[in-house]
Design a protein around this motif. Structure first.
Motif, PDB file in Angstrom:
ATOM      1  N   TYR A  90       0.852  -1.236  -0.056  1.00 47.29           N
ATOM      2  CA  TYR A  90      -0.016   0.042   0.068  1.00 47.29           C
ATOM      3  C   TYR A  90       0.787   1.264   0.001  1.00 47.29           C
ATOM      4  O   TYR A  90       0.809   2.139   1.027  1.00 47.29           O
ATOM      5  CB  TYR A  90      -0.952  -0.057   1.275  1.00 47.29           C
ATOM      6  CG  TYR A  90      -1.822  -1.213   1.435  1.00 47.29           C
ATOM      7  CD1 TYR A  90      -2.852  -1.387   0.577  1.00 47.29           C
ATOM      8  CD2 TYR A  90      -1.535  -2.123   2.451  1.00 47.29           C
ATOM      9  CE1 TYR A  90      -3.760  -2.442   0.934  1.00 47.29           C
ATOM     10  CE2 TYR A  90      -2.333  -3.166   2.612  1.00 47.29           C
ATOM     11  CZ  TYR A  90      -3.340  -3.524   1.825  1.00 47.29           C
ATOM     12  OH  TYR A  90      -4.201  -4.385   1.841  1.00 47.29           O
ATOM     13  N   GLN A 125      -2.428   4.518  -3.219  1.00 49.70           N
ATOM     14  CA  GLN A 125      -3.638   4.332  -2.459  1.00 49.70           C
ATOM     15  C   GLN A 125      -4.628   5.404  -3.108  1.00 49.70           C
ATOM     16  O   GLN A 125      -5.660   5.278  -3.292  1.00 49.70           O
ATOM     17  CB  GLN A 125      -3.578   4.549  -1.078  1.00 49.70           C
ATOM     18  CG  GLN A 125      -2.701   3.786  -0.220  1.00 49.70           C
ATOM     19  CD  GLN A 125      -2.995   4.154   0.984  1.00 49.70           C
ATOM     20  OE1 GLN A 125      -3.386   5.252   1.485  1.00 49.70           O
ATOM     21  NE2 GLN A 125      -2.119   3.578   1.808  1.00 49.70           N
ATOM     22  N   ASP A 142      -5.363   4.520  -6.996  1.00 53.69           N
ATOM     23  CA  ASP A 142      -6.316   3.332  -7.687  1.00 53.69           C
ATOM     24  C   ASP A 142      -7.756   3.323  -7.131  1.00 53.69           C
ATOM     25  O   ASP A 142      -8.267   2.357  -7.627  1.00 53.69           O
ATOM     26  CB  ASP A 142      -5.410   1.966  -7.216  1.00 53.69           C
ATOM     27  CG  ASP A 142      -5.466   1.787  -5.760  1.00 53.69           C
ATOM     28  OD1 ASP A 142      -5.938   2.671  -5.116  1.00 53.69           O
ATOM     29  OD2 ASP A 142      -5.345   0.513  -5.382  1.00 53.69           O
ATOM     30  N   ASP A 143      -7.984   4.101  -6.184  1.00 54.05           N
ATOM     31  CA  ASP A 143      -9.435   4.118  -5.675  1.00 54.05           C
ATOM     32  C   ASP A 143     -10.004   5.431  -5.601  1.00 54.05           C
ATOM     33  O   ASP A 143      -9.370   6.087  -4.763  1.00 54.05           O
ATOM     34  CB  ASP A 143      -9.349   3.373  -4.053  1.00 54.05           C
ATOM     35  CG  ASP A 143     -10.645   3.042  -3.658  1.00 54.05           C
ATOM     36  OD1 ASP A 143     -11.587   3.532  -3.952  1.00 54.05           O
ATOM     37  OD2 ASP A 143     -10.720   2.277  -2.479  1.00 54.05           O
ATOM     38  N   ARG A 155     -12.310   6.409  -3.718  1.00 58.74           N
ATOM     39  CA  ARG A 155     -12.777   6.861  -2.745  1.00 58.74           C
ATOM     40  C   ARG A 155     -11.768   7.724  -1.885  1.00 58.74           C
ATOM     41  O   ARG A 155     -12.016   8.233  -0.801  1.00 58.74           O
ATOM     42  CB  ARG A 155     -13.434   5.988  -2.042  1.00 58.74           C
ATOM     43  CG  ARG A 155     -14.727   5.165  -2.306  1.00 58.74           C
ATOM     44  CD  ARG A 155     -14.879   3.747  -1.733  1.00 58.74           C
ATOM     45  NE  ARG A 155     -13.577   3.067  -1.664  1.00 58.74           N
ATOM     46  CZ  ARG A 155     -13.575   2.477  -0.582  1.00 58.74           C
ATOM     47  NH1 ARG A 155     -13.980   2.735   0.717  1.00 58.74           N
ATOM     48  NH2 ARG A 155     -12.413   1.724  -0.713  1.00 58.74           N
ATOM     49  N   TRP A 156     -10.146   7.401  -2.397  1.00 62.44           N
ATOM     50  CA  TRP A 156      -9.406   8.009  -1.575  1.00 62.44           C
ATOM     51  C   TRP A 156      -8.693   9.222  -2.147  1.00 62.44           C
ATOM     52  O   TRP A 156      -7.986   9.775  -1.696  1.00 62.44           O
ATOM     53  CB  TRP A 156      -8.158   6.874  -1.504  1.00 62.44           C
ATOM     54  CG  TRP A 156      -8.242   5.812  -0.348  1.00 62.44           C
ATOM     55  CD1 TRP A 156      -9.058   4.780  -0.503  1.00 62.44           C
ATOM     56  CD2 TRP A 156      -7.720   5.889   0.990  1.00 62.44           C
ATOM     57  NE1 TRP A 156      -8.948   3.968   0.629  1.00 62.44           N
ATOM     58  CE2 TRP A 156      -8.209   4.628   1.419  1.00 62.44           C
ATOM     59  CE3 TRP A 156      -6.946   6.691   1.638  1.00 62.44           C
ATOM     60  CZ2 TRP A 156      -7.695   4.346   2.860  1.00 62.44           C
ATOM     61  CZ3 TRP A 156      -6.582   6.634   2.872  1.00 62.44           C
ATOM     62  CH2 TRP A 156      -6.897   5.356   3.490  1.00 62.44           C
ATOM     63  N   ARG A 157      -9.287   9.290  -3.801  1.00 55.48           N
ATOM     64  CA  ARG A 157      -8.645  10.669  -4.528  1.00 55.48           C
ATOM     65  C   ARG A 157      -8.807  11.661  -3.795  1.00 55.48           C
ATOM     66  O   ARG A 157      -7.819  12.646  -3.879  1.00 55.48           O
ATOM     67  CB  ARG A 157      -9.410  10.556  -5.893  1.00 55.48           C
ATOM     68  CG  ARG A 157      -8.753  10.975  -6.981  1.00 55.48           C
ATOM     69  CD  ARG A 157      -9.209  10.713  -8.230  1.00 55.48           C
ATOM     70  NE  ARG A 157     -10.786  10.920  -8.000  1.00 55.48           N
ATOM     71  CZ  ARG A 157     -11.636  10.059  -8.825  1.00 55.48           C
ATOM     72  NH1 ARG A 157     -11.104   9.131  -9.686  1.00 55.48           N
ATOM     73  NH2 ARG A 157     -12.809  10.467  -8.724  1.00 55.48           N
ATOM     74  N   ASP A 181     -10.661  -1.067   4.195  1.00 52.07           N
ATOM     75  CA  ASP A 181      -9.570  -0.069   4.169  1.00 52.07           C
ATOM     76  C   ASP A 181      -8.823  -0.025   5.406  1.00 52.07           C
ATOM     77  O   ASP A 181      -8.056   0.762   5.555  1.00 52.07           O
ATOM     78  CB  ASP A 181     -10.410   1.301   4.000  1.00 52.07           C
ATOM     79  CG  ASP A 181     -11.007   1.333   2.602  1.00 52.07           C
ATOM     80  OD1 ASP A 181     -10.446   1.268   1.720  1.00 52.07           O
ATOM     81  OD2 ASP A 181     -12.546   1.464   2.831  1.00 52.07           O
TER      82      ASP A 181
END
Ligand SMILES: [Zn+2]
Length: 247
Positions: free
Chosen positions: A25, A30, A33-34, A36-38, A103
């Motif tokens: 990770y 992180q 790729d996701d 929701r984390w951007r 997560d």
């Protein structure tokens, strides 16, 4: 000698497992790729030395925000991994209320990062407890899940058996700021038989979201009365808007 060997081995193991986690990770990966984390706003220095409120500019070491200047919190230092805002709400609520635990490792890595100055001297990680009734309804305590994940990658281990919530309080989400402070007053306790695990110890409280600080304040007061030497805290997220000093 054996004990020293065990500690050295544990350190070696932690270093190796941290290296593996970072490979799996990496922080930049992180965010890409996701989705929701951007949009997550990660927090770090410069910040209020006490509560970790982020400053736009570095105003020197040991600087306090307006709220902590008016009244220092009962804990020594709090650090939070990211801001609780539109960019992180989905991620946090999915974990807090949706039971989504995918997560947790990433959360723990971020919490380790912001609490980095705590780990070398900490004795225990102590999750903010839920009252048994709420624990049964929710099925799990998010703070304990975070503390356990963190204990896997930092030196201090998790102790969920020294701080208890003996008063069933109404949901903090429905309260005004001053209501929240009244609501949790006297809600926590350290059982007499566990005081030896608190006296003179360096404790790091672990919680999911810091909102008004009422819960952490009540926990820190309880641990302080029970003789804790240092009480730091790490939360996954925190509200970052300016808040009035507690009345
Ligand atoms: Zn502050």
């Amino acid at each position: 000698m054996d004990q020293l060997k065990t500690i050295a081995l544990r350190r070696l193991f932690l270093r190796a497992s941290n290296a593996v986690l970072e490979l799996v990770y990496p922080p930049e990966h992180q965010r890409e790729d996701d989705p929701r984390w951007r949009d997550v706003s990660f927090l770090d220095d410069p910040c209020c030395v006490a509560c970790g409120f982020p400053f736009e500019f570095d105003v020197g070491v040991d600087s306090l925000c307006a709220r902590c200047s008016a009244r220092r919190p009962s804990y020594d230092r709090l650090r939070s991994a990211f801001a609780y805002d539109d960019g992180s709400r989905r991620l946090v609520l999915g974990f807090k209320h949706g039971g989504r635990t995918q997560d947790v490792k990433r959360f723990a890595i971020q919490m380790r990062r912001v609490g980095r100055s705590f780990w070398a001297t900490a004795d225990w990680l102590v999750p903010v407890p839920l009252h048994t009734r709420r624990l049964i309804r929710r099925r799990y305590n998010q703070a304990a899940i975070l503390a356990n994940a963190l204990a896997g990658i930092v030196n201090p281990s998790c102790r969920a058996d020294i701080l208890f919530r003996h008063k069933a309080t109404i949901s903090q989400g429905l309260q005004t700021a001053s209501g929240r402070f009244r609501n949790v007053q006297g809600a926590f306790s350290v059982p007499d038989g566990r005081r030896a695990r608190v006296e003179g110890k360096n404790i790091v409280l672990i919680d999911d979201v810091f909102t008004t600080g009422a819960t952490l304040e009540a926990c820190a007061r309880t641990l302080r009365r029970a003789g804790a030497e240092t009480i730091n805290a790490v939360t996954l997220a925190r509200v970052v808007k300016n808040m009035a000093p507690p009345s």
